[in-house]
Design an enzyme around this catalytic site. Structure first.
Site, short mmCIF file in Angstrom:
data_model
loop_
_atom_site.label_atom_id
_atom_site.label_comp_id
_atom_site.label_asym_id
_atom_site.label_seq_id
_atom_site.Cartn_x
_atom_site.Cartn_y
_atom_site.Cartn_z
N THR A 1 0.81 -1.22 0.00
CA THR A 1 0.00 0.00 0.00
C THR A 1 0.84 1.27 0.00
OG1 THR A 1 -1.66 -1.20 1.24
CG2 THR A 1 -1.82 1.17 1.31
N SER B 1 1.85 -7.86 -0.78
CA SER B 1 2.73 -8.77 -0.03
C SER B 1 2.08 -10.12 0.25
CB SER B 1 3.23 -8.12 1.24
OG SER B 1 2.24 -8.13 2.24
N SER B 2 0.80 -10.28 -0.06
CA SER B 2 0.20 -11.61 0.05
C SER B 2 0.86 -12.56 -0.95
CB SER B 2 -1.30 -11.55 -0.23
OG SER B 2 -1.89 -10.59 0.60
N ARG C 1 0.82 -25.89 16.05
CA ARG C 1 0.27 -24.73 16.80
C ARG C 1 -0.58 -25.27 17.93
NH1 ARG C 1 0.60 -19.76 14.55
NH2 ARG C 1 0.74 -19.21 16.75
N THR D 1 3.13 -22.26 20.39
CA THR D 1 1.80 -21.98 20.95
C THR D 1 0.98 -21.04 20.07
OG1 THR D 1 0.61 -21.01 22.83
CG2 THR D 1 2.79 -20.13 22.40
N GLN D 2 -0.33 -21.19 20.19
CA GLN D 2 -1.24 -20.27 19.49
C GLN D 2 -1.30 -18.91 20.20
OE1 GLN D 2 -5.04 -22.30 19.07
NE2 GLN D 2 -4.06 -24.11 18.23
#
Ligand code: ASP
Length: 345
Positions: free
Chosen positions: A18, A61-62, A249, A280-281
């Site tokens: 952007t 950037s995806s 995760r 960890t999540q």
């Protein structure tokens, strides 16, 4: 900030996102960074020698991937001796992954690599792009009291904060302060002045030449646990052809179900030579795999604890270690030590 008499030389690498868009009669379009001064005239007031390069086709950037990371690394490596610092302009969506990836790929980095972007484009009426760009350039030029670069690592500079790249996470899609470092103090505050949190900045004992790395291997899987996940789903994912590692995760302090089918599936994956890495999540805190029975079972199955690493750093560190050609045992050793500041002591 102490500055040497020499005019700082900064290279801006525009990848897309952007920040580099301006409003045109045909809508938002990426602008040509070779005309940086025309688009952001204020930057001239810094009095720096600023050059820029850009991706041939700037990306959202995806679409970021290891090949594009290699392009950024090459731009930095090719120009490393010529410039005091580097600013990478990047979309916010995968900025934390890129910041982590570059931290591993730019081996022996001793100069500032400052990544920034914005939530609104530079051309918009109310925008954060101009200030983010100018602050990032200032951060890339800053020197410490010895005349060495203040920043000697990859960082994200965004709105009010400078954070270590391999500790950053994008945590809001709408707020201007888009990035947080949940498990490591900020490296600097950007307000009236830019101030640095010096005890937490990366410093190096040796001055080695930059050693760029390009062979990231993305053959890995992220397995996100949730209550009710079925045996079929877990087994199908662990059977994905070609994968060499699994980022698991987990819940809370690194916990997972203790049902026999689940532990058998994980043990089987480990026995087949897959690296299973417990992350960890939770965004804050980290794994303490041995704290609960439900985590300790994973240790016994050969799962490696991620401690307080971010998911972004875990994924890119595995890509780096697998791509480096280390054996599974060597990879397990490296996962347990901080290589570029991604883990707390
Ligand atoms: N989708 C955009 C990107 O990541 C969003 C941004 O630039 O902030 O490229």
């Amino acid at each position: 900030m102490t500055q040497t008499a020499k005019q700082p030389r900064i290279l801006i690498i525009y990848t897309g996102g952007t920040i580099g868009m301006v409003e045109t009669p045909d809508g938002l379009q990426p602008f040509d960074f070779s005309h940086l001064m025309d688009n952001v005239p204020k930057i001239g007031k810094l009095g720096y020698d600023i050059k820029s390069v850009q991706f041939a086709n700037p990306i959202d950037s995806s679409n970021m991937n290891p090949t594009y990371w290699g392009q950024i690394v090459k731009d930095i490596a090719d120009n490393y001796d010529e410039f005091d610092g580097f600013v990478v302009l990047h979309g916010t969506d995968t900025m934390a992954y890129t910041a982590s990836a570059l931290s591993f790929m730019l081996r022996n980095l001793r100069k500032p690599v400052v990544i920034t972007g914005s939530q609104l484009p530079i051309g918009a009426v109310r925008e954060d792009g101009t200030e983010n760009l100018i602050s990032a350039v200032e951060v890339a030029a800053a020197k410490d009291e010895n005349g060495d670069p203040m920043i000697q690592e990859v960082v994200i500079s965004f709105q009010d904060y400078i954070v270590r790249g391999c500790r950053a996470t994008k945590f809001t899609s709408t707020g201007f302060d888009a990035f947080k470092s949940f498990n490591y103090p900020v490296l600097g505050d950007i307000d009236l002045h830019i101030t640095y949190n010096t005890p937490y900045l990366m410093r190096h004992d040796t001055k080695l030449p930059l050693e760029p790395f390009y062979a990231m291997d993305s053959n890995l899987l992220v397995l996100w646990l949730y209550p009710g996940i079925t045996e079929e789903v877990v087994k199908a994912q662990l059977a994905t052809p070609g994968i060499k590692a699994v980022v698991l995760r987990t819940f809370g302090a690194g916990n997972a179900p203790t049902e026999k089918w689940f532990l058998d599936a994980i043990t089987d994956a480990v026995n087949r030579g897959l690296i299973v890495y417990n992350v960890t999540q939770c965004l804050n805190g980290g794994d303490e795999q041995k704290r609960y029975y439900t985590g300790d079972m994973l240790s016994k199955a050969g799962v490696i604890s991620g401690y307080d690493i971010t998911a972004e750093a875990a994924i890119t560190k595995l890509m780096y270690l697998i791509g480096s050609g280390y054996t599974p045992d060597e990879i397990k050793q490296y996962l347990q030590v901080s290589m570029v500041g991604e883990l707390s002591d």
